[in-house]
Motif scaffolding. Structure first.
Motif, PDB file in Angstrom:
ATOM      1  N   ASP A 145       0.712  -1.176  -0.105  1.00  0.00           N
ATOM      2  CA  ASP A 145       0.041  -0.072   0.181  1.00  0.00           C
ATOM      3  C   ASP A 145       0.827   1.310  -0.156  1.00  0.00           C
ATOM      4  OD1 ASP A 145      -2.470  -1.514  -0.049  1.00  0.00           O
ATOM      5  OD2 ASP A 145      -2.750  -1.525   1.908  1.00  0.00           O
ATOM      6  N   VAL A 146       1.830   1.255   0.749  1.00  0.00           N
ATOM      7  CA  VAL A 146       2.974   2.445   0.751  1.00  0.00           C
ATOM      8  C   VAL A 146       3.487   2.760  -0.769  1.00  0.00           C
ATOM      9  CG1 VAL A 146       5.220   3.097   1.791  1.00  0.00           C
ATOM     10  CG2 VAL A 146       3.331   2.042   3.255  1.00  0.00           C
ATOM     11  N   HIS A 147       3.934   1.473  -1.253  1.00  0.00           N
ATOM     12  CA  HIS A 147       4.709   1.489  -2.640  1.00  0.00           C
ATOM     13  C   HIS A 147       3.524   2.222  -3.707  1.00  0.00           C
ATOM     14  CE1 HIS A 147       8.207   0.154  -1.476  1.00  0.00           C
ATOM     15  NE2 HIS A 147       7.770  -1.363  -1.069  1.00  0.00           N
ATOM     16  N   ILE A 148       2.411   1.661  -3.558  1.00  0.00           N
ATOM     17  CA  ILE A 148       1.409   2.341  -4.494  1.00  0.00           C
ATOM     18  C   ILE A 148       0.884   3.545  -4.299  1.00  0.00           C
ATOM     19  CG2 ILE A 148      -1.255   1.726  -5.158  1.00  0.00           C
ATOM     20  CD1 ILE A 148      -0.663  -1.219  -4.677  1.00  0.00           C
ATOM     21  N   LYS A 149       0.775   3.857  -3.000  1.00  0.00           N
ATOM     22  CA  LYS A 149       0.281   5.257  -2.762  1.00  0.00           C
ATOM     23  C   LYS A 149       1.740   6.413  -3.460  1.00  0.00           C
ATOM     24  CE  LYS A 149      -0.900   8.340   1.089  1.00  0.00           C
ATOM     25  NZ  LYS A 149      -1.055   8.463   2.673  1.00  0.00           N
ATOM     26  N   TRP A 150       2.650   5.811  -3.109  1.00  0.00           N
ATOM     27  CA  TRP A 150       3.931   6.660  -3.573  1.00  0.00           C
ATOM     28  C   TRP A 150       3.861   6.766  -4.940  1.00  0.00           C
ATOM     29  CZ3 TRP A 150       8.072   6.656  -6.737  1.00  0.00           C
ATOM     30  CH2 TRP A 150       8.848   7.534  -6.716  1.00  0.00           C
ATOM     31  N   LEU A 151       3.651   5.697  -5.920  1.00  0.00           N
ATOM     32  CA  LEU A 151       3.552   5.876  -6.953  1.00  0.00           C
ATOM     33  C   LEU A 151       2.791   6.719  -7.783  1.00  0.00           C
ATOM     34  CD1 LEU A 151       4.211   1.687  -7.890  1.00  0.00           C
ATOM     35  CD2 LEU A 151       5.761   3.684  -8.464  1.00  0.00           C
ATOM     36  N   LYS A 152       1.314   6.665  -7.168  1.00  0.00           N
ATOM     37  CA  LYS A 152       0.153   7.567  -7.414  1.00  0.00           C
ATOM     38  C   LYS A 152       0.516   9.027  -7.309  1.00  0.00           C
ATOM     39  CE  LYS A 152      -3.660   5.775  -5.940  1.00  0.00           C
ATOM     40  NZ  LYS A 152      -4.817   5.296  -5.296  1.00  0.00           N
ATOM     41  N   GLN A 153       1.329   9.357  -6.219  1.00  0.00           N
ATOM     42  CA  GLN A 153       1.530  10.590  -5.972  1.00  0.00           C
ATOM     43  C   GLN A 153       2.481  11.353  -6.922  1.00  0.00           C
ATOM     44  OE1 GLN A 153       2.717  10.321  -1.922  1.00  0.00           O
ATOM     45  NE2 GLN A 153       0.567  10.897  -1.041  1.00  0.00           N
ATOM     46  N   GLU A 154       3.835  10.263  -7.201  1.00  0.00           N
ATOM     47  CA  GLU A 154       4.896  10.650  -7.943  1.00  0.00           C
ATOM     48  C   GLU A 154       4.402  10.842  -9.396  1.00  0.00           C
ATOM     49  OE1 GLU A 154       9.089  11.423  -8.288  1.00  0.00           O
ATOM     50  OE2 GLU A 154       7.513  11.278  -6.394  1.00  0.00           O
ATOM     51  N   TYR A 155       3.421  10.266  -9.754  1.00  0.00           N
ATOM     52  CA  TYR A 155       2.679  10.254 -11.272  1.00  0.00           C
ATOM     53  C   TYR A 155       2.357  11.580 -11.416  1.00  0.00           C
ATOM     54  CZ  TYR A 155       0.273   9.074 -15.457  1.00  0.00           C
ATOM     55  OH  TYR A 155      -0.327   9.174 -16.930  1.00  0.00           O
ATOM     56  N   MET A 156       1.681  12.238 -10.501  1.00  0.00           N
ATOM     57  CA  MET A 156       1.062  13.623 -10.606  1.00  0.00           C
ATOM     58  C   MET A 156       1.993  14.780 -10.659  1.00  0.00           C
ATOM     59  SD  MET A 156      -1.797  12.843 -10.621  1.00  0.00           S
ATOM     60  CE  MET A 156      -2.616  14.383 -10.951  1.00  0.00           C
ATOM     61  N   LYS A 157       3.476  14.248 -10.314  1.00  0.00           N
ATOM     62  CA  LYS A 157       4.585  15.299 -10.426  1.00  0.00           C
ATOM     63  C   LYS A 157       4.837  15.612 -12.020  1.00  0.00           C
ATOM     64  CE  LYS A 157       5.905  14.190  -5.687  1.00  0.00           C
ATOM     65  NZ  LYS A 157       7.322  13.784  -4.889  1.00  0.00           N
ATOM     66  N   THR A 158       5.584  16.830 -12.152  1.00  0.00           N
ATOM     67  CA  THR A 158       6.192  16.989 -13.571  1.00  0.00           C
ATOM     68  C   THR A 158       7.650  16.352 -13.724  1.00  0.00           C
ATOM     69  OG1 THR A 158       6.743  19.302 -12.561  1.00  0.00           O
ATOM     70  CG2 THR A 158       4.483  19.050 -14.066  1.00  0.00           C
ATOM     71  N   GLN A 159       8.475  16.847 -12.302  1.00  0.00           N
ATOM     72  CA  GLN A 159       9.680  16.243 -12.114  1.00  0.00           C
ATOM     73  C   GLN A 159       9.745  14.636 -11.587  1.00  0.00           C
ATOM     74  OE1 GLN A 159      12.450  17.553 -13.611  1.00  0.00           O
ATOM     75  NE2 GLN A 159      11.286  19.042 -14.668  1.00  0.00           N
ATOM     76  N   ARG A 160       9.867  13.738 -12.086  1.00  0.00           N
ATOM     77  CA  ARG A 160       9.601  12.482 -11.310  1.00  0.00           C
ATOM     78  C   ARG A 160      11.053  11.972 -11.135  1.00  0.00           C
ATOM     79  NH1 ARG A 160       5.297  11.056 -16.085  1.00  0.00           N
ATOM     80  NH2 ARG A 160       3.432  12.028 -15.023  1.00  0.00           N
ATOM     81  N   ASN A 161      11.169  10.946 -10.100  1.00  0.00           N
ATOM     82  CA  ASN A 161      12.239  10.340  -9.592  1.00  0.00           C
ATOM     83  C   ASN A 161      12.089   9.038 -10.211  1.00  0.00           C
ATOM     84  OD1 ASN A 161      14.496   8.940  -8.409  1.00  0.00           O
ATOM     85  ND2 ASN A 161      13.875   9.477  -6.503  1.00  0.00           N
ATOM     86  N   TRP A 162      12.806   8.722 -11.681  1.00  0.00           N
ATOM     87  CA  TRP A 162      12.588   7.785 -12.340  1.00  0.00           C
ATOM     88  C   TRP A 162      13.341   6.668 -11.613  1.00  0.00           C
ATOM     89  CZ3 TRP A 162       8.737   7.269 -15.502  1.00  0.00           C
ATOM     90  CH2 TRP A 162       8.095   8.180 -16.109  1.00  0.00           C
ATOM     91  N   LYS A 163      14.342   6.792 -11.129  1.00  0.00           N
ATOM     92  CA  LYS A 163      15.061   5.634 -10.536  1.00  0.00           C
ATOM     93  C   LYS A 163      14.340   4.958  -9.559  1.00  0.00           C
ATOM     94  CE  LYS A 163      19.572   4.371  -8.414  1.00  0.00           C
ATOM     95  NZ  LYS A 163      21.043   4.699  -8.041  1.00  0.00           N
ATOM     96  N   GLU A 164      13.737   5.745  -8.766  1.00  0.00           N
ATOM     97  CA  GLU A 164      12.729   5.452  -7.564  1.00  0.00           C
ATOM     98  C   GLU A 164      11.586   4.676  -8.233  1.00  0.00           C
ATOM     99  OE1 GLU A 164      11.676   4.414  -3.608  1.00  0.00           O
ATOM    100  OE2 GLU A 164      13.828   4.795  -4.393  1.00  0.00           O
ATOM    101  N   VAL A 165      11.057   5.261  -9.227  1.00  0.00           N
ATOM    102  CA  VAL A 165       9.849   4.518  -9.765  1.00  0.00           C
ATOM    103  C   VAL A 165      10.157   3.069 -10.534  1.00  0.00           C
ATOM    104  CG1 VAL A 165       8.443   4.589 -11.899  1.00  0.00           C
ATOM    105  CG2 VAL A 165       9.131   6.831 -10.625  1.00  0.00           C
ATOM    106  N   ASP A 166      11.317   3.059 -10.819  1.00  0.00           N
ATOM    107  CA  ASP A 166      11.798   1.801 -11.314  1.00  0.00           C
ATOM    108  C   ASP A 166      11.603   0.699 -10.145  1.00  0.00           C
ATOM    109  OD1 ASP A 166      12.005   2.705 -13.917  1.00  0.00           O
ATOM    110  OD2 ASP A 166      14.331   2.760 -13.835  1.00  0.00           O
ATOM    111  N   ASN A 167      12.409   1.237  -9.095  1.00  0.00           N
ATOM    112  CA  ASN A 167      12.454   0.443  -7.946  1.00  0.00           C
ATOM    113  C   ASN A 167      11.117  -0.374  -7.504  1.00  0.00           C
ATOM    114  OD1 ASN A 167      15.428   0.359  -8.042  1.00  0.00           O
ATOM    115  ND2 ASN A 167      15.502   2.042  -6.630  1.00  0.00           N
ATOM    116  N   ARG A 168      10.283   0.607  -7.390  1.00  0.00           N
ATOM    117  CA  ARG A 168       8.941   0.478  -6.685  1.00  0.00           C
ATOM    118  C   ARG A 168       8.075  -0.372  -7.454  1.00  0.00           C
ATOM    119  NH1 ARG A 168       7.467   3.644  -1.750  1.00  0.00           N
ATOM    120  NH2 ARG A 168       9.540   4.966  -1.480  1.00  0.00           N
TER     121      ARG A 168
END
Length: 467
Positions: free
Chosen positions: A247-270
Motif C-alpha cells: 500500500d505504501v509503494h502504490i500510494k507513492w507511485l500514484k503521488q509521483e505520477y502527478m508530479k512534473t519532475q519524477r524520480n525515475w530511479k525510485e519509480v523503477d525500484n517500486r
C-alpha cells in the motif's frame, strides 16, 4: 515417452490441463524425445505463463526420475546403515530416504551456468542492479527445482546451501554482511511467486489447502472465519505486513505520477517491488481502469516497455526498430500494397522532401501501417488512421502520419487512450507490448500480423515470413 509422436505429446498436455500449450507445441513439432530434451530456456520460449513453465518442468523431471527410481532405491537400501533395520517399510522408509536425499542434495550442489549477460556483470565484481538480481534469482530457482526433482518447496537447509554457494563464489554480493538474508529472502519470494498461479500440481494444491489459500477467498476473511490457530497466525502475519508495505509503494507511485519532475530511479525500484501484485491482478482479469489507477506509470511508454522486458527479458523497442529497418523496403515493394491508400499517400509525400532522415521515417511509418494489409488481416484492429478508434483490443490511433510537424500516435485499449507515442516505431512496440503486459488475447482477424511481429521479437527458430 521417448518414442511419442507430436500428437501423443499434445494429448499428454491436454490430460494435464495444459491444453492451451498444444498449438505452440504442434507448431514447433515437439515430439516425445524433444520434450525430454527441453531445457529451461527452451521452455521459457515455448510457454508464456510462469505457472505453466513450472508445471511442465515438474512433469518432465518427475518422468525422468521414474526411470532411475528403482535403481536409486536399491542403492540406498544397500548402503543404508545397519543402525536402521526398521527402514524396510512404512513411514520409517519414507523418512529415511527423505533424509538421505537431503544429504545427497546438499553435498552435490553446484551453482548453475549463468547466462552470458549475468556472467559479464558478475565478472565486473560489482553489485548488480535490481533487474539483474531478478535474473540471478530466476536461474537459482530453476536450478533448485531441478535438484528437487520438480518440487517447489525447498527446506531451510537447502536455501542456506544455495545462498552460501552463491556468496562463496561471488563474495562481493554479500553487501556489508547482510547479503545472506537478502538473497535468501529473494529466493524464497521467487518460489512463492512461481507457486501462486499454479492450479493443477498436487503438491502445490495440498500446501495451499494446508495453509489456508482458498480460491476466491482473501486471506483476511479466511483468518476471520477460522478458529484461533498458532500455525495459521504465523503464516498469515508476514502477508499482512507485505500488504501494508505494498500500500505504501502504490500510494507513492500514484503521488509521483502527478508530479512534473519524477524520480525515475525510485519509480523503477517500486515498480519492481510491486510487480507480483500487479501480475496477480492482471491474471485475475481485474478491470484495466483499476490496474491503471493503482499503477499509473504503465501509461508511460518507458514503463510499458520495461514491464515487457521484466516478463520476457526482451527489449521490445530495440527489436521493433530492427524489424522496421530490415523489412520496410520489402513491405513497400509488395504488389498487394501498391494501390493501398497508405502507400499512395506515402508516394505523394515523398515527392515533397529530399532529406534522407525524413524519407526513411516516412517509409518506416508506411511499412508499419501496411502490415495488416500485407497479411490480409483487418487493419481496423491494428491502426485507425485519421479516423475514430472502434476496436476494444489494443489499437493505434494515427493522425497525419506523413506530416513530420503534426503527426500524432497514440495507443488505445478499451477505446480509451492509454498513452501518447513519439513515432511509428514506439507505437508498434507499445502495441505488441500491451497485448503481453495486460494479458489480452489476440483477435483472430489480426493474428497473422502479430504472429509475424512476435516471431521476430522473440527470435523463434522458424520466424513467420512475409507472404
Amino acid at each position: 515417452m521417448e518414442s511419442w509422436s507430436v500428437d501423443q505429446v499434445c494429448n499428454w498436455l491436454r490430460q494435464r490441463n495444459l491444453g492451451e500449450l498444444v498449438p505452440k507445441f504442434r507448431e514447433e513439432e515437439v515430439s516425445g524425445a524433444a520434450l525430454l530434451a527441453l531445457n529451461d530456456r527452451m521452455v521459457q520460449q515455448l510457454v508464456k505463463k510462469i505457472g505453466h513453465q513450472a508445471v511442465l518442468m515438474d512433469l518432465i523431471n518427475k518422468y525422468q526420475q521414474q526411470k532411475s527410481g528403482l535403481e536409486s532405491l536399491t542403492y540406498c537400501c544397500e548402503t543404508a546403515s545397519p543402525k536402521f533395520p526398521e527402514v524396510i517399510s512404512g513411514k520409517n522408509l519414507k523418512s529415511f530416504f527423505a533424509r538421505y536425499k537431503t544429504l545427497q542434495w546438499t553435498s552435490s550442489y553446484a551453482l548453475p551456468d549463468f547466462p552470458y549477460d549475468v556472467k559479464c556483470v558478475l565478472a565486473e565484481r560489482k553489485c548488480p542492479d535490481h533487474s539483474m538480481r531478478i535474473r540471478i534469482i530466476e536461474f537459482l530457482q530453476a536450478d533448485m527445482t531441478k535438484y528437487l526433482e520438480g518440487s517447489l518447496y525447498p527446506n531451510s537447509q537447502q536455501y542456506n546451501v544455495v545462498v552460501n554457494a552463491l556468496l562463496q563464489a561471488y563474495p562481493f554480493l554479500d553487501e556489508n554482511g547482510n547479503g545472506f538474508l537478502l538473497w535468501k529472502r529473494a529466493l524464497k519470494d521467487r518460489f512463492k511467486y512461481v507457486r501462486r498461479p499454479i492450479e493443477d500440481d498436487e503438491q502445490v494444491l495440498r500446501n495451499k489447502c494446508k495453509f489456508g489459500h482458498r480460491r476466491g477467498q482473501t486471506r483476511k476473511s479466511f483468518a476471520e472465519n477460522k478458529p484461533d490457530d498458532v500455525q495459521v497466525q504465523v503464516e498469515e502475519e508476514p502477508v499482512h505486513l507485505e500488504r501494508s508495505a505494498m500500500d505504501v509503494h502504490i500510494k507513492w507511485l500514484k503521488q509521483e505520477y502527478m508530479k512534473t519532475q519524477r524520480n525515475w530511479k525510485e519509480v523503477d525500484n517500486r515498480m519492481n517491488v510491486t510487480i507480483e501484485i500487479r501480475r496477480k491482478m492482471i491474471s485475475d482479469k481485474a478491470p484495466l481502469k483499476d490496474i491503471l489507477r493503482l499503477f499509473p506509470f504503465l501509461r508511460c511508454p518507458y514503463q510499458l516497455f520495461r514491464e515487457f522486458q521484466l516478463l520476457t527479458h526482451t527489449d521490445i523497442y530495440k527489436k521493433t526498430v530492427e524489424i522496421l529497418e530490415i523489412y520496410s523496403e520489402n513491405i513497400l515493394s509488395l504488389y498487394v500494397v501498391r494501390n493501398n491508400p497508405i502507400n499512395i499517400m506515402l508516394q505523394e509525400n515523398l515527392k515533397r522532401h529530399t532529406e534522407e532522415d525524413i524519407l526513411k521515417y516516412m517509409k518506416m511509418t508506411a511499412a508499419c501501417l501496411l502490415l495488416p494489409d500485407v497479411f490480409g488481416d483487418d487493419s481496423s484492429l491494428f491502426a485507425a488512421v485519421n479516423e475514430e478508434v472502434k476496436a476494444v483490443t489494443p489499437v493505434l490511433e494515427v493522425k497525419n502520419p506523413f506530416n513530420v510537424n503534426s503527426c500524432e500516435f497514440a495507443l488505445y485499449v478499451g477505446r480509451e487512450e492509454l498513452t501518447q507515442l513519439n513515432d511509428c516505431t514506439m507505437a508498434l512496440a507499445a502495441l505488441v507490448a500491451a497485448f503481453h503486459v495486460f494479458d489480452i488475447p489476440c483477435p483472430k482477424r489480426i493474428h497473422r500480423t502479430l504472429n509475424f511481429l512476435e516471431s521476430l521479437v522473440f527470435e523463434v527458430r522458424r520466424p513467420a515470413s512475409l507472404p
